[in-house]
Design a protein around this motif. Structure first.
Motif: not given
Length: 138
Positions: A127-138
């Motif tokens: 979940r934290e990895f996916l959260h980080e990816r959203r922050d980077v992509e967004g």
């Protein structure tokens, strides 16, 4: 790059791990039997001094890890995801040790906790990895 603002779930998980590591490390380090007999029910009648030395060393490591968990959760939040990954690797080694490589002659409380922790913290880490990816992509 890691988000500077980890999720509340990840922070709560890291604080929980920190407190658990401090507690179990303290038991392994300070209890007269390291918790091996009083909690786990292991027979320490042979080589007691050696066994207690090694469980004390494990406890010292757990205390240090617990302090690190709390420090990261409190002050160095950009390290939450890497620390969760390290914990997951440590838990995987524990599961391998408990169930494959050197299973104990009796079931100890840590075995059940190891399976539960691996699943829960695996989910938190993903979940934290996916959260980080959203922050980077967004």
């Amino acid at each position: 790059m890691q988000s500077m603002k980890p999720t509340k779930v990840a922070l709560a998980g890291l604080v929980f791990l920190g407190l658990v590591n401090l507690a179990r490390g303290s038991i392994h380090f300070f209890a007269p039997d390291g918790g091996l007999t009083s909690i786990a029910g292991l027979d320490l009648s042979t080589e007691r001094a050696t066994i207690l030395f090694f469980i004390g060393a494990v406890g010292g490591g757990q205390i240090a890890f617990g302090l690190l968990d709390l420090l990261v959760a409190w002050r160095h939040r950009n390290m939450v995801l890497p620390l969760l990954v390290i914990h997951l690797i440590e838990m995987a080694f524990g599961l391998f040790l408990f169930f494959v490589w050197r299973p104990l002659p009796v079931v100890v409380p840590g075995q059940v906790g190891a399976v539960f922790s691996f699943v829960v913290f695996g989910l938190i880490t993903v979940r934290e990895f996916l959260h980080e990816r959203r922050d980077v992509e967004g």
